[in-house]
Motif scaffolding. Structure first.
Motif, mmCIF file in Angstrom:
data_model
loop_
_atom_site.group_PDB
_atom_site.id
_atom_site.type_symbol
_atom_site.label_atom_id
_atom_site.label_comp_id
_atom_site.label_asym_id
_atom_site.label_seq_id
_atom_site.Cartn_x
_atom_site.Cartn_y
_atom_site.Cartn_z
ATOM 1 N N PRO A 1 -23.534 -35.412 36.778
ATOM 2 C CA PRO A 1 -23.013 -36.705 37.236
ATOM 3 C C PRO A 1 -23.847 -37.899 36.793
ATOM 4 O O PRO A 1 -23.357 -39.030 36.821
ATOM 5 N N HIS A 2 -25.088 -37.666 36.348
ATOM 6 C CA HIS A 2 -25.898 -38.799 35.888
ATOM 7 C C HIS A 2 -25.260 -39.464 34.673
ATOM 8 O O HIS A 2 -25.511 -40.643 34.399
ATOM 9 N N LEU A 3 -24.404 -38.741 33.939
ATOM 10 C CA LEU A 3 -23.726 -39.356 32.800
ATOM 11 C C LEU A 3 -22.698 -40.380 33.265
ATOM 12 O O LEU A 3 -22.502 -41.415 32.619
ATOM 13 N N ALA A 4 -22.036 -40.100 34.381
ATOM 14 C CA ALA A 4 -21.149 -41.104 34.974
ATOM 15 C C ALA A 4 -21.979 -42.257 35.532
ATOM 16 O O ALA A 4 -21.590 -43.432 35.421
ATOM 17 N N ASP A 5 -23.135 -41.929 36.093
ATOM 18 C CA ASP A 5 -23.996 -42.976 36.644
ATOM 19 C C ASP A 5 -24.459 -43.943 35.554
ATOM 20 O O ASP A 5 -24.607 -45.146 35.810
ATOM 21 N N GLY B 1 -14.851 -31.396 27.814
ATOM 22 C CA GLY B 1 -15.545 -31.261 29.090
ATOM 23 C C GLY B 1 -15.862 -32.622 29.679
ATOM 24 O O GLY B 1 -16.008 -33.605 28.952
ATOM 25 N N VAL B 2 -15.965 -32.690 30.984
ATOM 26 C CA VAL B 2 -16.219 -33.977 31.644
ATOM 27 C C VAL B 2 -17.509 -34.629 31.139
ATOM 28 O O VAL B 2 -17.509 -35.806 30.766
ATOM 29 N N PRO B 3 -18.646 -33.910 31.083
ATOM 30 C CA PRO B 3 -19.862 -34.583 30.605
ATOM 31 C C PRO B 3 -19.722 -35.124 29.188
ATOM 32 O O PRO B 3 -20.105 -36.264 28.907
ATOM 33 N N THR B 4 -19.166 -34.315 28.287
ATOM 34 C CA THR B 4 -19.079 -34.732 26.893
ATOM 35 C C THR B 4 -18.049 -35.839 26.693
ATOM 36 O O THR B 4 -18.224 -36.708 25.835
#
Length: 500
Positions: free
Chosen positions: A68-72, A475-478
């Protein structure tokens, strides 16, 4: 220095308000650009959308949130924090794995808890192997993230860094199942750390060991659930973008792009013409190429990942053996991947992901009811049943899924269903996804890193791609990273973060 779009970039139109588009919008806003986001649906989210059926609130896309830090990072671009917009619940266990022999393993992201669980499940030798595997996964992630995932490539020569040698030394260019087998011998445990290859669209026996980085995200970094469902994340991102000055135009389908020579000058919908200095395109590749009026030249045809049938079932009861995420493995393994990626047959002994979002947020269902999401991988329409075949096949396959779940201990599930929604490759096709799959282009070696469809568009000076069809992948992170990388192509700023 990586290439960027040329000319003015003061006003950027982002086509698509999915996770990639919203990530791009927030990073562009943070760099001082004026941003207009155009989305064909009435809600933001793209694949991570929302549908209501009989009082049940269904997440139409991904159900697993990692990193989730990537969304942050996207929120931070406009001076906000994810935690102020979304309540994230860490999942313990991250997954529960249930095997055909009756064995059950809870997958913990805490090292000590997982070592103890592996020892209980398979003995001290496998527990020691898990510790070594965890260390390897952490090293693999550290090498890959900044240089190979969170990075724009202009050519394959961009791979030639010291980290390439480090990745090779870690065995990243070997085969995934063989590398996992160096640490674990229990076939059931090996599945827990290699099933993620399916996200990449390649069988573990043929996937690069480098894709174990997905297992790192799942089994080491932690799995989270946003209260309100996965759709709460794009909803919050859209709200943050609007508060930072973005113009969100929902319910507008982009019909064409206006061009002047090699530049896009306006984005046109059925209702209006929106002039722009640059454009970010996030639809699946065939839609993006149609809008651009050109398809890039590739020596080989793109290969697509397997697809999935998803049954959303609102039920009058639940089953205590289910965690928030439960992996239900059949006996078959290699044959399953052959069916999904080679022969095009539906799984004869399916492995399934069962998600119970009401375990984290009962408000997603009417009082006293429960929501279950059953994902069954299936061949894409290039090698399996075509989209038109699913109109007849869908009800029979739905019944097969419920019968399989019944045999695996979810007694009475068919009778407990009071509301449902079945999604098949025909539905993915109707949404514009190539080969009837929401997982886009497979991560074969020839479609990975600098060999994946690039986010800069040849022949168009001011268009950038984002989303799972381009770099870095599915994928969500990528996908969140893809939005950041697209923004960097426009702003000229190097991507920051990602290496946590």
């Amino acid at each position: 220095m990586t290439r960027t779009v040329s000319g003015r970039t003061g006003h950027v139109v982002v086509v698509g308000a999915g996770l990639a588009g919203l990530s791009a919008a927030l990073h562009l806003l943070g760099a001082g650009r004026r941003v207009t986001v155009v989305e064909r649906e009435a809600l933001p989210g793209g694949r991570a959308g929302r549908r209501e059926v009989g009082g049940y609130h269904l997440d139409t896309g991904p159900t697993v949130l990692t990193m989730p830090h990537l969304a942050d990072e996207a929120f931070a671009a406009v001076g906000e924090r994810l935690r102020d917009r979304v309540e994230l619940l860490p999942l313990h266990p991250a997954y529960r794995a249930r095997f055909a022999d009756g064995g059950t393993l809870d997958v913990h992201t805490d090292a000590d808890a997982m070592e103890a669980e592996v020892e209980r499940f398979a003995g001290p030798r496998e527990a020691a192997g898990y510790r070594r595997l965890r260390t390897w996964l952490q090293r693999l992630y550290a090498v890959q993230m900044r240089r190979f995932i969170d990075a724009n490539f202009d050519s394959p020569f961009g791979l030639l860094t010291p980290d390439l040698a480090r990745l090779a030394a870690l065995g990243g260019f070997g085969r995934l199942d063989a590398r996992i087998g160096r640490f674990l011998t229990d076939e059931r445990l090996k599945r827990v750390f290699s099933f993620q290859a399916l996200y990449a669209g390649v069988a573990p026996a043929r996937a690069l060991a480098a894709y174990a980085v997905i297992a790192y995200m799942d089994t080491v970094a932690g799995v989270y659930f946003p209260r309100g469902g996965m759709h709460a994340l794009p909803r919050a991102m859209a709200a943050a973008a609007a508060d930072a000055g973005a113009d969100l135009r929902l319910g507008q389908d982009v019909t064409r792009l206006e061009r002047s020579g090699s530049r896009v000058t306006a984005v046109v919908t059925a209702d209006e013409r929106i002039p722009c200095d640059a454009v970010v395109l996030t639809p699946d590749l065939p839609v993006a190429h149609r809008l651009l009026g050109r398809r890039p030249r590739r020596p080989l045809r793109l290969r697509h990942a397997p697809s999935a049938v998803v049954l959303h079932a609102g039920t009058t009861r639940t089953w205590p053996q289910l965690a928030h995420h439960t992996l239900s493995f059949g006996t078959a393994w290699r044959r399953t991947f052959d069916e999904l990626t080679r022969t095009g047959a539906l799984m004869t002994d399916p492995s399934l992901l069962i998600t119970r979002p009401t375990a984290g947020d009962p408000g997603l269902a009417p009082a006293g009811r429960h929501l279950h999401y059953v994902l069954a991988p299936c061949p894409n329409t290039d090698i399996g049943p075509g989209a038109e075949a699913w109109s007849d096949l869908a009800p029979r396959y739905r019944d097969r899924l419920l019968a399989t779940l019944e045999r695996r201990g979810l007694t009475g599930i068919a009778a407990a269903v009071e509301a449902e929604c079945l999604v098949t490759p025909a539905d993915w096709t109707a949404q514009g996804h190539a080969a009837g799959t929401p997982f886009s282009v497979a991560h074969t070696f020839a479609q990975t890193g600098p060999f994946r469809p690039r986010n800069l568009v040849r022949g168009t000076d001011n268009a950038v791609l984002a989303g799972c069809g381009t770099t870095p992948g599915v994928g969500v992170p990528t996908v969140l990273i893809s939005g950041k990388l697209a923004a960097a192509r426009i702003t000229g700023t190097a991507p920051k973060g990602g290496g946590r």
